[in-house]
Design a protein around this motif. Structure first.
Motif, PDB file in Angstrom:
ATOM      1  N   UNK A 135       0.799  -1.227   0.000  1.00  0.00           N
ATOM      2  CA  UNK A 135       0.000   0.000   0.000  1.00  0.00           C
ATOM      3  C   UNK A 135       0.834   1.280   0.000  1.00  0.00           C
ATOM      4  N   UNK A 136       2.147   1.154  -0.205  1.00  0.00           N
ATOM      5  CA  UNK A 136       2.971   2.370  -0.240  1.00  0.00           C
ATOM      6  C   UNK A 136       2.737   3.177  -1.514  1.00  0.00           C
ATOM      7  N   UNK A 157      10.126  -2.072  -6.039  1.00  0.00           N
ATOM      8  CA  UNK A 157      10.141  -1.719  -4.611  1.00  0.00           C
ATOM      9  C   UNK A 157       9.127  -2.553  -3.827  1.00  0.00           C
ATOM     10  N   UNK A 158       8.066  -2.996  -4.492  1.00  0.00           N
ATOM     11  CA  UNK A 158       7.133  -3.920  -3.843  1.00  0.00           C
ATOM     12  C   UNK A 158       7.797  -5.246  -3.538  1.00  0.00           C
ATOM     13  N   UNK A 173      -2.600  -2.563  -5.368  1.00  0.00           N
ATOM     14  CA  UNK A 173      -3.883  -1.865  -5.418  1.00  0.00           C
ATOM     15  C   UNK A 173      -3.812  -0.759  -6.460  1.00  0.00           C
ATOM     16  N   UNK A 174      -4.966  -0.424  -7.026  1.00  0.00           N
ATOM     17  CA  UNK A 174      -5.001   0.749  -7.896  1.00  0.00           C
ATOM     18  C   UNK A 174      -5.459   1.966  -7.109  1.00  0.00           C
ATOM     19  N   UNK A 175      -5.560   3.088  -7.781  1.00  0.00           N
ATOM     20  CA  UNK A 175      -5.928   4.330  -7.096  1.00  0.00           C
ATOM     21  C   UNK A 175      -7.368   4.325  -6.598  1.00  0.00           C
ATOM     22  N   UNK A 231     -12.423  -6.106  -4.138  1.00  0.00           N
ATOM     23  CA  UNK A 231     -12.155  -5.294  -2.954  1.00  0.00           C
ATOM     24  C   UNK A 231     -11.228  -6.053  -2.004  1.00  0.00           C
ATOM     25  N   UNK A 232     -10.343  -5.356  -1.291  1.00  0.00           N
ATOM     26  CA  UNK A 232      -9.505  -6.038  -0.294  1.00  0.00           C
ATOM     27  C   UNK A 232     -10.329  -6.803   0.743  1.00  0.00           C
TER      28      UNK A 232
END
Length: 280
Positions: A135-136, A157-158, A173-175, A231-232
């Motif tokens: 989620x960064x 980086x993930x 995740x997307x925006x 959805x998460x």
């Protein structure tokens, strides 16, 4: 040995500081699984690469036919003594050097490399495989996010984040805060008799194996496929989660936070995928 617009000798330097793939990420790539010289799903890879070049406004040479690339890949496999093994083949297309953000030319180079891998067909990995959300940073859903370009900072980086946190992978995740894909493949969710995967409009990669599995699932009467946002909150309610790419095939996720998952559907789909590979 590398194939840089033709087979090169080992240790030949081909990258300069003016290379646009290096300087601006102005490049595309395809990763293909080769089994004893047979290129799995090669037609799909070829057409995705050509479509991506058009989107990137690269000039496609008349020589870049499917037969031409198949021959060049086989030359590369032969040069690396891999025609009787299984291999990961990577084709990279970069715009020729020149210019800043605005290129001086839309002509391209290609680089083909090959590396030996162990498995001829797709095997089910039933070892522990734990994931969490990354989620960064978020993917911005657009046509460009569906392409395999050299702009993969979030995946890099993930992957570092996953290693630091002793995870096997992360879900991006997307925006809109929907689950889009994993760091190295598309994601599928199973809940009851429904199998879901995010649509391309969510920003996920237009995966070759993703489409193969969609075709397979649509032929199984017991299950229905939905291409819809995930959805998460759905993750912990799922019966199964798995990741797909052309090298590994299907990677079941065994744990997301406190939830443990089965792999029954992944096992079924993997069997059908291997049958398709043998017959293809």
């Amino acid at each position: 040995m590398l194939n840089f617009n033709g087979i090169l000798q080992e240790n030949t330097t081909i990258l300069s500081n003016n290379n646009r793939g290096y300087a601006y990420g102005d490049a595309l790539f395809e990763t293909i699984k080769a089994v004893h010289g047979k290129l799995l799903f090669f037609e799909d890879h070829y057409f995705r690469l050509m479509a991506s070049m058009r989107i990137m406004r690269m000039e496609i040479p008349m020589t870049f036919t499917m037969e031409y690339f198949e021959e060049e890949i086989k030359k590369t496999l032969e040069a690396n003594n891999l025609l009787t093994d299984s291999a990961r083949v990577k084709i990279q297309i970069d715009r020729v050097a020149g210019g800043l953000y605005l290129p001086e030319s839309n002509d391209v180079n290609f680089i083909i490399s090959a590396k030996k891998i162990d498995a001829d067909f797709y095997l089910l990995n039933e070892e522990k495989y734990e994931v969490d959300l990354y989620k960064d940073h978020y993917l911005s859903p657009s046509l460009l996010s569906t392409l395999k370009t050299n702009n993969k900072a979030i995946n890099v980086i993930g992957s570092v984040y996953a290693k630091e946190n002793k995870l096997d992978n992360c879900l991006l995740l997307n925006t809109n805060k929907s689950v889009v894909e994993a760091l190295n493949g598309n994601v599928f969710l199973v809940k009851g008799q429904v199998i879901k995967t995010p649509p391309l409009s969510e920003g996920c990669l237009k995966g070759i194996l993703r489409q193969q599995l969609i075709d397979i699932i649509n032929l199984i009467p017991e299950y229905s496929l939905e291409e819809s946002p995930i959805s998460p909150f759905e993750l912990q309610k799922a019966n199964e989660l798995f990741i797909t790419n052309v090298i590994q095939g299907i990677q079941p996720i065994t744990k997301y936070r406190k939830k443990q998952f089965k792999n029954d559907v992944a096992k079924l789909l993997l069997q059908k995928l291997n049958v398709k590979v043998r017959l293809g």
